[in-house]
Scaffold this active site. Structure first.
Site, PDB file in Angstrom:
ATOM      1  N   HIS A 123      -7.431   1.204   5.990  1.00  0.00           N
ATOM      2  CA  HIS A 123      -6.207   1.285   6.798  1.00  0.00           C
ATOM      3  C   HIS A 123      -5.736   2.740   6.862  1.00  0.00           C
ATOM      4  O   HIS A 123      -5.384   3.245   7.937  1.00  0.00           O
ATOM      5  CB  HIS A 123      -5.106   0.414   6.189  1.00  0.00           C
ATOM      6  CG  HIS A 123      -5.096  -0.996   6.654  1.00  0.00           C
ATOM      7  ND1 HIS A 123      -6.054  -1.907   6.284  1.00  0.00           N
ATOM      8  CD2 HIS A 123      -4.238  -1.670   7.476  1.00  0.00           C
ATOM      9  CE1 HIS A 123      -5.786  -3.083   6.834  1.00  0.00           C
ATOM     10  NE2 HIS A 123      -4.697  -2.955   7.569  1.00  0.00           N
ATOM     11  N   HIS A 170      -3.654  -1.978  -2.153  1.00  0.00           N
ATOM     12  CA  HIS A 170      -4.308  -0.742  -2.573  1.00  0.00           C
ATOM     13  C   HIS A 170      -3.458  -0.005  -3.591  1.00  0.00           C
ATOM     14  O   HIS A 170      -2.228  -0.149  -3.632  1.00  0.00           O
ATOM     15  CB  HIS A 170      -4.553   0.188  -1.379  1.00  0.00           C
ATOM     16  CG  HIS A 170      -5.681  -0.248  -0.498  1.00  0.00           C
ATOM     17  ND1 HIS A 170      -7.005  -0.131  -0.869  1.00  0.00           N
ATOM     18  CD2 HIS A 170      -5.687  -0.804   0.739  1.00  0.00           C
ATOM     19  CE1 HIS A 170      -7.773  -0.604   0.101  1.00  0.00           C
ATOM     20  NE2 HIS A 170      -7.005  -1.016   1.086  1.00  0.00           N
TER      21      HIS A 170
END
Length: 353
Positions: A123, A170
């Site tokens: 991302h 993350h």
């Protein structure tokens, strides 16, 4: 340095960020599971929307809208960089095999990609690559204030990066490495963007390279000991990039690229009510065309592959097998890329859009 890297990969760091943003993890009664409680709804929706900028819905709508409403040249640049950074990022995940943050203490708001490894954050890679490629490429095509464009690029990429912490998918290290890797790839390839453009649009072998190389990369994607969505998602991206590349080459050969005419850079289109209505109509018609293509080709290709390999239609897990997953996703999204780059603008002409 090693202590710093361990700290940046610490789930407690992500959990503290979540708590400061008003997202709490509550243990359910009798330890039967975990629930979340949101106390800051504006941040909740802001970060979920920002996380959506790295999902398929964004790629299949917003990137083509740049082609349909602004400049196919910019869309071509974005698709090329997006394909590159996403492939490198996905492969690095499955080669390094570094885990995502543990839950608890982290609250995970996404489940589809939880089986994927963590570092780097793709991302963050995509957001950095798309935002700054658009900024660098638009300066020679469109008249705008560079400082404003830079601010928008920084804000959008930062929001996507922070959203990966908020959703618990993350660590800080994953996000930093993702943005850094994307910046390095852009820095290394930037001197060759114009050269690649000429090859992509004019070389007689461009269509063959655009189809064969991504398909080969899809079939040789690193194998894991368990099923992960990374191979399928990577094949999707490579297929979309391949179809778009062939489509841009076809448009160049036909002499109808749909790019702005006149002396470059051209002024930004005036945002009138009529222009907004036409732009919205283009986006709706184009999205219907792409989603329809996706559904039709996906269904037909899956049925053909199931028949070829003697798999019952009821076996939903069969599509995870490489011999089925790779060809059906590659064919599906290659067709989506072709429709986006070749067909949709010609439909606009027929509809008076």
């Amino acid at each position: 340095m090693l202590e710093l890297l361990v700290y940046l990969h610490d789930p407690e760091l992500v959990a503290r960020f979540q708590r400061r943003c008003g997202l709490f993890l509550i243990e359910a009664a009798h330890h039967s599971g975990l629930k979340t409680r949101v106390r800051n709804w504006p941040l909740y929706f802001l970060f979920l929307l920002s996380a959506g900028l790295g999902h398929e819905f964004f790629y299949i709508t917003c990137l083509p809208c740049i082609h349909w409403n602004l400049d196919p040249f910019l869309c071509r640049r974005l698709v090329n960089i997006w394909t590159l950074v996403m492939y490198v990022g996905q492969v690095m995940k499955d080669v390094l095999k570094l885990p995502r943050p543990l839950s608890p203490p982290v609250v995970k708001l996404e489940t589809r990609v939880d089986a994927e490894y963590g570092l780097p954050s793709t991302h963050a890679m995509a957001a950095t690559g798309i935002s700054f490629t658009l900024l660098l490429s638009a300066t020679s095509r469109i008249q705008f204030q560079f400082e404003v464009g830079l601010l928008i690029a920084v804000v959008l990429s930062s929001l996507v990066c922070l959203s990966r912490l908020y959703t618990g998918m993350h660590s800080v290290l994953d996000v930093i490495c993702g943005a850094l890797f994307s910046a390095i790839l852009m820095l290394l390839t930037y001197p060759y963007w114009e050269t690649f453009d000429r090859f992509q649009l004019t070389s007689p072998i461009s269509p063959a390279v655009a189809l064969v190389l991504p398909l080969l990369l899809s079939y040789t994607y690193p194998e894991l000991g368990h099923y992960s969505t990374t191979r399928g998602d990577t094949t999707t991206i490579l297929g979309a990039g391949a179809g778009s590349s062939v489509g841009y080459w076809v448009n160049e050969q036909l002499g109808q690229t749909f790019e702005p005419r006149g002396v470059l850079p051209v002024p930004l289109p005036t945002l009138t009510a009529n222009a907004l209505a036409i732009g919205t109509a283009r986006c709706l018609v184009g999205a219907v065309a792409l989603v329809g293509t996706r559904q039709i080709v996906k269904t037909v290709s899956l049925q053909a592959l199931y028949f070829w390999y003697g798999v019952p239609q009821s076996d939903r897990n069969a599509r995870r097998r490489r011999e089925i997953e790779v060809p059906y996703k590659f064919v599906t999204y290659t067709c989506v890329g072709l429709v986006n780059s070749i067909l949709v603008n010609r439909v606009f002409i027929l509809l008076g859009l």
